[in-house]
Design a protein around this motif. Sequence first.
Motif, PDB file in Angstrom:
ATOM      1  N   PRO A  39      54.752 -28.226  45.949  1.00  0.00           N
ATOM      2  CA  PRO A  39      53.879 -27.075  46.174  1.00  0.00           C
ATOM      3  C   PRO A  39      54.662 -25.908  46.796  1.00  0.00           C
ATOM      4  O   PRO A  39      55.354 -26.075  47.797  1.00  0.00           O
ATOM      5  CB  PRO A  39      52.831 -27.614  47.149  1.00  0.00           C
ATOM      6  N   GLY A  40      54.555 -24.758  46.171  1.00  0.00           N
ATOM      7  CA  GLY A  40      55.301 -23.606  46.654  1.00  0.00           C
ATOM      8  C   GLY A  40      56.588 -23.349  45.905  1.00  0.00           C
ATOM      9  O   GLY A  40      57.169 -22.275  46.012  1.00  0.00           O
ATOM     10  N   GLY A  41      57.064 -24.335  45.151  1.00  0.00           N
ATOM     11  CA  GLY A  41      58.250 -24.132  44.331  1.00  0.00           C
ATOM     12  C   GLY A  41      59.542 -23.982  45.113  1.00  0.00           C
ATOM     13  O   GLY A  41      59.673 -24.449  46.248  1.00  0.00           O
ATOM     14  N   GLN A  42      60.502 -23.293  44.498  1.00  0.00           N
ATOM     15  CA  GLN A  42      61.850 -23.198  45.059  1.00  0.00           C
ATOM     16  C   GLN A  42      61.908 -22.457  46.391  1.00  0.00           C
ATOM     17  O   GLN A  42      62.821 -22.674  47.187  1.00  0.00           O
ATOM     18  CB  GLN A  42      62.784 -22.506  44.056  1.00  0.00           C
ATOM     19  N   LEU A  43      60.938 -21.575  46.641  1.00  0.00           N
ATOM     20  CA  LEU A  43      60.966 -20.835  47.901  1.00  0.00           C
ATOM     21  C   LEU A  43      60.747 -21.733  49.115  1.00  0.00           C
ATOM     22  O   LEU A  43      61.050 -21.332  50.237  1.00  0.00           O
ATOM     23  CB  LEU A  43      59.923 -19.719  47.890  1.00  0.00           C
ATOM     24  N   THR A  44      60.238 -22.923  48.889  1.00  0.00           N
ATOM     25  CA  THR A  44      60.033 -23.829  50.023  1.00  0.00           C
ATOM     26  C   THR A  44      61.350 -24.402  50.541  1.00  0.00           C
ATOM     27  O   THR A  44      61.377 -24.984  51.621  1.00  0.00           O
ATOM     28  CB  THR A  44      59.090 -24.982  49.645  1.00  0.00           C
ATOM     29  N   ILE A  45      62.437 -24.252  49.787  1.00  0.00           N
ATOM     30  CA  ILE A  45      63.744 -24.703  50.282  1.00  0.00           C
ATOM     31  C   ILE A  45      64.644 -23.503  50.573  1.00  0.00           C
ATOM     32  O   ILE A  45      65.855 -23.613  50.645  1.00  0.00           O
ATOM     33  CB  ILE A  45      64.439 -25.663  49.292  1.00  0.00           C
ATOM     34  N   THR A  46      64.012 -22.333  50.736  1.00  0.00           N
ATOM     35  CA  THR A  46      64.722 -21.106  51.095  1.00  0.00           C
ATOM     36  C   THR A  46      64.420 -20.774  52.547  1.00  0.00           C
ATOM     37  O   THR A  46      63.322 -21.045  53.029  1.00  0.00           O
ATOM     38  CB  THR A  46      64.262 -19.941  50.194  1.00  0.00           C
ATOM     39  N   GLU A  50      64.257 -11.580  52.449  1.00  0.00           N
ATOM     40  CA  GLU A  50      64.303 -10.197  52.902  1.00  0.00           C
ATOM     41  C   GLU A  50      64.023  -9.197  51.787  1.00  0.00           C
ATOM     42  O   GLU A  50      64.165  -7.987  51.991  1.00  0.00           O
ATOM     43  CB  GLU A  50      65.678  -9.880  53.511  1.00  0.00           C
ATOM     44  N   ASN A  51      63.650  -9.700  50.617  1.00  0.00           N
ATOM     45  CA  ASN A  51      63.444  -8.786  49.492  1.00  0.00           C
ATOM     46  C   ASN A  51      62.031  -8.860  48.917  1.00  0.00           C
ATOM     47  O   ASN A  51      61.804  -8.512  47.773  1.00  0.00           O
ATOM     48  CB  ASN A  51      64.487  -9.037  48.387  1.00  0.00           C
ATOM     49  N   SER A 133      73.693 -22.192  48.362  1.00  0.00           N
ATOM     50  CA  SER A 133      72.662 -21.457  47.638  1.00  0.00           C
ATOM     51  C   SER A 133      72.929 -21.528  46.141  1.00  0.00           C
ATOM     52  O   SER A 133      74.050 -21.818  45.712  1.00  0.00           O
ATOM     53  CB  SER A 133      72.656 -19.989  48.095  1.00  0.00           C
ATOM     54  N   ALA A 134      71.888 -21.247  45.362  1.00  0.00           N
ATOM     55  CA  ALA A 134      72.048 -21.147  43.911  1.00  0.00           C
ATOM     56  C   ALA A 134      71.652 -19.762  43.427  1.00  0.00           C
ATOM     57  O   ALA A 134      71.429 -19.564  42.234  1.00  0.00           O
ATOM     58  CB  ALA A 134      71.214 -22.212  43.205  1.00  0.00           C
ATOM     59  N   CYS A 135      71.573 -18.791  44.345  1.00  0.00           N
ATOM     60  CA  CYS A 135      71.130 -17.446  43.964  1.00  0.00           C
ATOM     61  C   CYS A 135      71.838 -16.397  44.799  1.00  0.00           C
ATOM     62  O   CYS A 135      71.454 -16.135  45.950  1.00  0.00           O
ATOM     63  CB  CYS A 135      69.616 -17.327  44.124  1.00  0.00           C
ATOM     64  N   ALA A 136      72.852 -15.774  44.228  1.00  0.00           N
ATOM     65  CA  ALA A 136      73.586 -14.730  44.944  1.00  0.00           C
ATOM     66  C   ALA A 136      72.714 -13.504  45.183  1.00  0.00           C
ATOM     67  O   ALA A 136      72.795 -12.867  46.236  1.00  0.00           O
ATOM     68  CB  ALA A 136      74.835 -14.338  44.156  1.00  0.00           C
ATOM     69  N   THR A 137      71.868 -13.166  44.212  1.00  0.00           N
ATOM     70  CA  THR A 137      70.993 -12.014  44.375  1.00  0.00           C
ATOM     71  C   THR A 137      70.051 -12.201  45.555  1.00  0.00           C
ATOM     72  O   THR A 137      69.721 -11.254  46.267  1.00  0.00           O
ATOM     73  CB  THR A 137      70.176 -11.781  43.089  1.00  0.00           C
ATOM     74  N   CYS A 138      69.612 -13.458  45.749  1.00  0.00           N
ATOM     75  CA  CYS A 138      68.689 -13.755  46.853  1.00  0.00           C
ATOM     76  C   CYS A 138      69.399 -13.746  48.202  1.00  0.00           C
ATOM     77  O   CYS A 138      68.875 -13.231  49.193  1.00  0.00           O
ATOM     78  CB  CYS A 138      68.050 -15.125  46.652  1.00  0.00           C
ATOM     79  N   ASP A 139      70.596 -14.341  48.265  1.00  0.00           N
ATOM     80  CA  ASP A 139      71.211 -14.652  49.557  1.00  0.00           C
ATOM     81  C   ASP A 139      72.525 -13.951  49.850  1.00  0.00           C
ATOM     82  O   ASP A 139      73.063 -14.085  50.949  1.00  0.00           O
ATOM     83  CB  ASP A 139      71.437 -16.171  49.647  1.00  0.00           C
ATOM     84  N   GLY A 140      73.064 -13.206  48.883  1.00  0.00           N
ATOM     85  CA  GLY A 140      74.362 -12.577  49.106  1.00  0.00           C
ATOM     86  C   GLY A 140      74.396 -11.652  50.304  1.00  0.00           C
ATOM     87  O   GLY A 140      75.416 -11.541  51.000  1.00  0.00           O
ATOM     88  N   ARG A 288      64.998 -14.310  37.510  1.00  0.00           N
ATOM     89  CA  ARG A 288      64.766 -15.453  38.412  1.00  0.00           C
ATOM     90  C   ARG A 288      64.524 -15.015  39.856  1.00  0.00           C
ATOM     91  O   ARG A 288      65.107 -15.556  40.776  1.00  0.00           O
ATOM     92  CB  ARG A 288      65.943 -16.425  38.344  1.00  0.00           C
ATOM     93  N   GLN A 289      63.665 -14.041  40.052  1.00  0.00           N
ATOM     94  CA  GLN A 289      63.316 -13.572  41.385  1.00  0.00           C
ATOM     95  C   GLN A 289      61.848 -13.853  41.670  1.00  0.00           C
ATOM     96  O   GLN A 289      61.007 -13.880  40.762  1.00  0.00           O
ATOM     97  CB  GLN A 289      63.584 -12.068  41.510  1.00  0.00           C
ATOM     98  N   ALA A 290      61.521 -14.029  42.945  1.00  0.00           N
ATOM     99  CA  ALA A 290      60.137 -14.301  43.323  1.00  0.00           C
ATOM    100  C   ALA A 290      59.228 -13.146  42.901  1.00  0.00           C
ATOM    101  O   ALA A 290      58.114 -13.364  42.409  1.00  0.00           O
ATOM    102  CB  ALA A 290      60.046 -14.545  44.822  1.00  0.00           C
ATOM    103  N   VAL A 291      59.699 -11.933  43.090  1.00  0.00           N
ATOM    104  CA  VAL A 291      58.848 -10.780  42.804  1.00  0.00           C
ATOM    105  C   VAL A 291      58.619 -10.607  41.301  1.00  0.00           C
ATOM    106  O   VAL A 291      57.519 -10.214  40.877  1.00  0.00           O
ATOM    107  CB  VAL A 291      59.435  -9.505  43.445  1.00  0.00           C
TER     108      VAL A 291
END
Length: 329
Positions: A39-46, A50-51, A133-140, A288-291
Amino acid sequence: MAQQHRKLLIIGSGPAGYTAAIYAARAMVEPLLVQGMQPGGQLTITTEVENWPSLIEIQGPELMVKMEEHARAMGAEIKFDTVNKLDLGVRPFRATCDSGDVITADAVILATGAQAKWLGLPSEEKFQGFGVSACATCDGFFYRGKQVVVIGGGNTAVEEALFLTNFASKVTLIHRRNELRAEKILQQRLMKNPKIECVWDSEVVEVLGEDTPLGVTGIKLRNLKTGAESVLDTSGVFVAIGHSPASELVKDQLELHDGGYVKVEPGSTRTSIPGVFAAGDLTDHIYRQAVTSAGMGCMAALDAERYLAEHHEAGMPAPDMAQIEPATA
């Protein structure tokens, strides 16, 4: 085992699924959302997000709790269960859940997402969200002035490495072979960038770090030709070896592309079967972004609402009510 019928069934509970539920509930479609195993998907392990517009910083799990609360407040019913079989060859569509419950629906929104492919190391799992991480755009953004590594050799890995040079002081690309699979133009940009160094014929065998506070300090490498091991200091590890869309439910029923992503009509969320819509990372191998997932969830709800309105006017096939129990809130 309970059976019930709904106008709209939403499968998946990431940003796409919850946003679809919010919009569908506000349209008085009375959607039922089945959350799935995570429940909540990948964001639950983030950790920090900040975006997300309007929120300068929020924890990933907290954001998903707020989305769920929002969907419930709008009137969506949310079921903690997993759909393990979906028959799109019958009308109404028929979903069988892990609990044994059966749900029939006039329309379905698929929002099951995608999962990053990982190396499979226990140490990698330990530091996910804390330096791995698996997302540079998210966490760089969190690695300004620090040294990071990227693991992989395809387009995604090279693009992530190039993106990270906007923040990191040095980026080391680690690849199991001695040449990249990425497009030539991307390889040229990589080789010309003074911040990037490549380590060839090597694999990561362990992610090194500290427990208090939890964080990455380095990686242990093994040269695949010589067997020699070495340690490389780093503050961040970006795994870029691909993603796996969660399309198992529909792999033999819907048109797929690019390694299993559900194909939708350009500018819409309509799939190859009328009445079935798809949104979020299940369809998106680029952003592949939450927004963007949330935006597609909105689109899917609007597409589904229009489909239902049109087909109810035309006379949609009715379910066998003798076999279906009334829905309960």
